[in-house]
Write an enzyme that holds these catalytic residues in place. Structure first.
Site, PDB file in Angstrom:
ATOM      1  N   GLN A  97       0.854  -1.194   0.000  1.00  0.00           N
ATOM      2  CA  GLN A  97       0.000   0.000   0.000  1.00  0.00           C
ATOM      3  C   GLN A  97       0.888   1.241   0.000  1.00  0.00           C
ATOM      4  O   GLN A  97       1.588   1.501   0.981  1.00  0.00           O
ATOM      5  CB  GLN A  97      -0.855  -0.027   1.259  1.00  0.00           C
ATOM      6  CG  GLN A  97      -1.737   1.165   1.479  1.00  0.00           C
ATOM      7  CD  GLN A  97      -2.192   1.261   2.930  1.00  0.00           C
ATOM      8  OE1 GLN A  97      -1.550   0.684   3.826  1.00  0.00           O
ATOM      9  NE2 GLN A  97      -3.259   1.957   3.182  1.00  0.00           N
TER      10      GLN A  97
ATOM     11  N   SER B 212       1.234   6.583   2.436  1.00  0.00           N
ATOM     12  CA  SER B 212       1.959   7.572   3.249  1.00  0.00           C
ATOM     13  C   SER B 212       3.153   8.161   2.505  1.00  0.00           C
ATOM     14  O   SER B 212       3.822   7.473   1.734  1.00  0.00           O
ATOM     15  CB  SER B 212       2.470   6.927   4.535  1.00  0.00           C
ATOM     16  OG  SER B 212       1.413   6.360   5.244  1.00  0.00           O
TER      17      SER B 212
ATOM     18  N   GLU C 144      -8.808  -1.780   5.766  1.00  0.00           N
ATOM     19  CA  GLU C 144      -7.576  -1.995   6.533  1.00  0.00           C
ATOM     20  C   GLU C 144      -7.895  -2.035   8.023  1.00  0.00           C
ATOM     21  O   GLU C 144      -7.408  -2.885   8.757  1.00  0.00           O
ATOM     22  CB  GLU C 144      -6.572  -0.874   6.238  1.00  0.00           C
ATOM     23  CG  GLU C 144      -5.267  -1.029   7.029  1.00  0.00           C
ATOM     24  CD  GLU C 144      -4.223   0.037   6.698  1.00  0.00           C
ATOM     25  OE1 GLU C 144      -4.624   1.151   6.286  1.00  0.00           O
ATOM     26  OE2 GLU C 144      -3.031  -0.245   6.862  1.00  0.00           O
TER      27      GLU C 144
ATOM     28  N   GLU D  82      -5.174   8.402  17.699  1.00  0.00           N
ATOM     29  CA  GLU D  82      -5.790   9.750  17.792  1.00  0.00           C
ATOM     30  C   GLU D  82      -6.736   9.963  16.605  1.00  0.00           C
ATOM     31  O   GLU D  82      -7.857  10.460  16.767  1.00  0.00           O
ATOM     32  CB  GLU D  82      -4.706  10.854  17.785  1.00  0.00           C
ATOM     33  CG  GLU D  82      -3.859  10.930  19.034  1.00  0.00           C
ATOM     34  CD  GLU D  82      -2.797   9.842  19.105  1.00  0.00           C
ATOM     35  OE1 GLU D  82      -2.392   9.317  18.054  1.00  0.00           O
ATOM     36  OE2 GLU D  82      -2.382   9.492  20.235  1.00  0.00           O
TER      37      GLU D  82
HETATM   38  C1  LIG Z   1       4.612  -0.651  11.194  1.00  0.00           C
HETATM   39  C2  LIG Z   1       4.019   0.357  10.251  1.00  0.00           C
HETATM   40  C3  LIG Z   1       3.626  -0.043   8.990  1.00  0.00           C
HETATM   41  C4  LIG Z   1       3.105   0.888   8.089  1.00  0.00           C
HETATM   42  N1  LIG Z   1       2.778   0.451   6.830  1.00  0.00           N
HETATM   43  C5  LIG Z   1       2.314   1.344   5.924  1.00  0.00           C
HETATM   44  C6  LIG Z   1       2.054   0.938   4.580  1.00  0.00           C
HETATM   45  O1  LIG Z   1       2.196  -0.237   4.226  1.00  0.00           O
HETATM   46  N2  LIG Z   1       1.635   1.861   3.703  1.00  0.00           N
HETATM   47  C7  LIG Z   1       1.438   3.164   4.042  1.00  0.00           C
HETATM   48  O2  LIG Z   1       1.031   3.945   3.192  1.00  0.00           O
HETATM   49  N3  LIG Z   1       1.695   3.612   5.313  1.00  0.00           N
HETATM   50  C8  LIG Z   1       2.134   2.714   6.246  1.00  0.00           C
HETATM   51  N4  LIG Z   1       2.410   3.129   7.533  1.00  0.00           N
HETATM   52  C9  LIG Z   1       2.304   4.557   7.837  1.00  0.00           C
HETATM   53  C10 LIG Z   1       1.137   4.930   8.747  1.00  0.00           C
HETATM   54  O3  LIG Z   1      -0.083   4.838   8.069  1.00  0.00           O
HETATM   55  C11 LIG Z   1       1.407   6.357   9.251  1.00  0.00           C
HETATM   56  O4  LIG Z   1       2.587   6.300  10.028  1.00  0.00           O
HETATM   57  C12 LIG Z   1       0.274   6.919  10.065  1.00  0.00           C
HETATM   58  O5  LIG Z   1      -0.862   7.132   9.273  1.00  0.00           O
HETATM   59  C13 LIG Z   1       0.670   8.232  10.768  1.00  0.00           C
HETATM   60  O6  LIG Z   1       1.212   9.137   9.887  1.00  0.00           O
HETATM   61  P1  LIG Z   1       2.611   9.840  10.182  1.00  0.00           P
HETATM   62  O7  LIG Z   1       3.605   8.779  10.542  1.00  0.00           O
HETATM   63  O8  LIG Z   1       2.932  10.731   9.039  1.00  0.00           O
HETATM   64  O9  LIG Z   1       2.364  10.697  11.505  1.00  0.00           O
HETATM   65  P2  LIG Z   1       1.714  12.148  11.581  1.00  0.00           P
HETATM   66  O10 LIG Z   1       0.496  12.193  10.737  1.00  0.00           O
HETATM   67  O11 LIG Z   1       2.767  13.164  11.331  1.00  0.00           O
HETATM   68  O12 LIG Z   1       1.267  12.198  13.100  1.00  0.00           O
HETATM   69  C14 LIG Z   1       2.164  12.524  14.174  1.00  0.00           C
HETATM   70  C15 LIG Z   1       1.357  12.548  15.479  1.00  0.00           C
HETATM   71  O13 LIG Z   1       0.370  13.599  15.403  1.00  0.00           O
HETATM   72  C16 LIG Z   1      -0.926  13.079  15.677  1.00  0.00           C
HETATM   73  N5  LIG Z   1      -1.921  13.741  14.846  1.00  0.00           N
HETATM   74  C17 LIG Z   1      -1.810  14.059  13.530  1.00  0.00           C
HETATM   75  N6  LIG Z   1      -2.946  14.661  13.092  1.00  0.00           N
HETATM   76  C18 LIG Z   1      -3.802  14.702  14.156  1.00  0.00           C
HETATM   77  C19 LIG Z   1      -5.138  15.183  14.317  1.00  0.00           C
HETATM   78  N7  LIG Z   1      -5.808  15.740  13.307  1.00  0.00           N
HETATM   79  N8  LIG Z   1      -5.715  15.042  15.553  1.00  0.00           N
HETATM   80  C20 LIG Z   1      -5.044  14.470  16.597  1.00  0.00           C
HETATM   81  N9  LIG Z   1      -3.746  14.014  16.472  1.00  0.00           N
HETATM   82  C21 LIG Z   1      -3.152  14.115  15.277  1.00  0.00           C
HETATM   83  C22 LIG Z   1      -0.833  11.596  15.312  1.00  0.00           C
HETATM   84  O14 LIG Z   1      -1.811  10.820  16.005  1.00  0.00           O
HETATM   85  C23 LIG Z   1       0.592  11.263  15.741  1.00  0.00           C
HETATM   86  O15 LIG Z   1       0.632  10.985  17.126  1.00  0.00           O
HETATM   87  C24 LIG Z   1       2.932   2.241   8.470  1.00  0.00           C
HETATM   88  C25 LIG Z   1       3.306   2.649   9.757  1.00  0.00           C
HETATM   89  C26 LIG Z   1       3.843   1.717  10.642  1.00  0.00           C
HETATM   90  C27 LIG Z   1       4.247   2.171  12.002  1.00  0.00           C
END
Ligand SMILES: Cc1cc2nc3c(=O)[nH]c(=O)nc-3n(C[C@H](O)[C@H](O)[C@H](O)COP(=O)(O)OP(=O)(O)OC[C@H]3O[C@@H](n4cnc5c(N)ncnc54)[C@H](O)[C@@H]3O)c2cc1C
Length: 402
Positions: A114, A117, A232, A371
């Site tokens: 997928q 991100s 998912e 969150e």
């Molecule tokens: C083991 C693992 C596997 C993954 N596999 C995939 C994959 O296969 N494909 C893929 O596309 N992605 C994948 N991901 C990515 C995952 O979907 C993202 O890490 C996740 O959606 C969070 O995005 P970010 O890391 O950019 O954090 P951010 O969006 O930058 O968030 C940082 C912090 O801010 C908080 N936050 C952000 N916005 C808000 C809001 N509006 N209200 C309250 N709190 C908020 C979040 O909860 C978090 O604590 C994976 C992640 C992990 C850990």
């Protein structure tokens, strides 16, 4: 077809191909399961299903569990393909080639990943920057994806890209199936706290995707992405399949077998904590079963976020409790934590618990953070006022980005 006919059909499958026979029977067995319409019973005939209610899938699982020792878990065979790709390909894919695509997905011959991100777009997925520009019958893609689980062994990727930067962020997106072996796709491993590279960064340099690999229409990418994410969350939030199974079984085993010096008061508190976790794990399992049984179509709603957030929080609490049962030994570095690709599973509960304590930190991030799940629950399930979204109607190209 009624339930007893479905049971009979599944037993006939087990007679036709024995999953316990010598050698790896995964592809022949699951291929035959697909051909008999027992892969996803709710899918149409010819596409791995029989056009039945989704809840009847549990009947097939039940017979497969009872009839053979070997059981191929969908989520181990092709987690992203089966967990979220199948429903999207079924709903939005072109008819031509759909059967083969779904069959190879179900057997695990073609692994899916997928590509959603990006470095600056995770929770705010709609802000993503990967560009797709039309060139004849193709789209040409440039950009970077990140945290892409299984990209290093995938044949296909589910990908969202920006096809129109002049529109507001949700409206200018389109959804594609990317051939991961296409020229210009570069996959680089990213190592996690466990030492594994389960996921990757993926760079797209002038990658060409034929128009026929667009899922849905141009500009419909957000709608298709939401359908993917809902699936998912259901896939991640199901709970254990057997009563007392999964993580809670490991906790009980450790509690019974690990020798530890505890005062009577410490012992009583720990017992209380384990009993509470057992009840929560069982509630999660039963809620998962109830949610599946209540579904009468392939369309999943925001309620999948309930299971996802509960699974994440209960899962983390169980592995933390395992660490407390193990004591300081839980934190001792074990052989096998060298950097490597792929994920680990150990039959030894002590090693498994140490590893999963680290892996479980991801539960409340992957598939959408806890969150964000709570925001969805608040707004879409409970009907509470939404959080302010000031950039919603602004053309994407005018939004300030980091
Ligand atoms: C083991 C693992 C596997 C993954 N596999 C995939 C994959 O296969 N494909 C893929 O596309 N992605 C994948 N991901 C990515 C995952 O979907 C993202 O890490 C996740 O959606 C969070 O995005 P970010 O890391 O950019 O954090 P951010 O969006 O930058 O968030 C940082 C912090 O801010 C908080 N936050 C952000 N916005 C808000 C809001 N509006 N209200 C309250 N709190 C908020 C979040 O909860 C978090 O604590 C994976 C992640 C992990 C850990």
């Amino acid at each position: 077809m009624n339930e007893s006919e479905l049971r009979e059909r599944t037993r006939a499958l087990l007679k036709e191909v024995n999953p316990d026979a010598k050698g790896d029977q995964r592809i022949p067995f699951r291929g035959a399961q697909f051909d008999r319409g027992l892969a996803w019973v709710s899918f149409p005939e010819g596409l791995g299903g029989l056009g039945l209610a989704p809840k009847l899938q549990t009947v097939v699982q039940d017979e497969l569990h009872k009839g053979a020792k070997t059981y191929y878990e969908d989520m181990l065979v092709n987690p992203i393909g089966i967990g979220m790709g199948a429903a999207v390909v079924l709903a939005y894919g072109r008819e031509e080639g759909k059967r083969e695509l779904l069959r190879r997905m179900f057997t695990g011959e073609e692994i899916w990943c997928q590509l959603f991100s990006e470095p600056s777009a995770g929770s705010d997925l709609a802000g993503l920057a990967t560009r797709a520009v039309r060139d004849g019958d193709d789209w040409v893609l440039n950009g970077q994806k990140t945290w892409t689980t299984l990209a290093h062994i995938s044949k296909w990727g589910l990908l969202v890209a920006r096809t129109n930067p002049d529109l507001p962020k949700h409206d200018g997106l389109s959804y594609f199936m990317l051939d991961m072996q296409a020229p210009g796709v570069e996959v680089r491993p990213l190592y996690q706290i466990t030492g594994e590279a389960e996921f990757n960064e993926v760079f797209l340099n002038d990658v060409r995707i034929p128009q026929k690999h667009m899922l849905g229409e141009e500009g419909q990418g957000w709608k298709v992405a939401i359908a993917t994410l809902m699936n998912e969350r259901v896939a991640l939030g199901g709970g254990a399949s057997k009563k007392g199974g999964g993580p809670i079984a490991v906790l009980l085993e450790l509690f019974e077998n690990v020798e530890a010096k505890r005062s009577p008061a410490e012992e009583a508190l720990l017992r209380d904590r384990i009993a509470k976790l057992y009840i929560e794990a069982e509630l999660l399992r039963l809620t998962g079963i109830r949610a599946k049984a209540a579904r009468d179509s392939n369309v999943v709603g925001p309620e999948g976020s309930v299971g996802k957030v509960a699974q994440a929080e209960i899962g983390k609490a169980i592995w933390e409790c395992c660490a407390d049962v193990l004591g300081p030994d839980a934190l001792v570095y074990e052989h096998g934590y060298e950097l490597r690709q792929g994920s680990t599973s150990s039959p030894n509960s002590r090693l498994h618990a140490k590893y999963t304590l680290l892996r479980s930190r991801a539960y409340s991030i992957e598939g959408g953070t806890s969150e964000i799940m709570r925001n969805i629950l608040g707004e879409r399930v409970l009907g509470l006022p939404g959080e302010p979204r000031v950039d919603k109607d602004v053309p994407w190209k005018e939004i300030r980005r980091s």
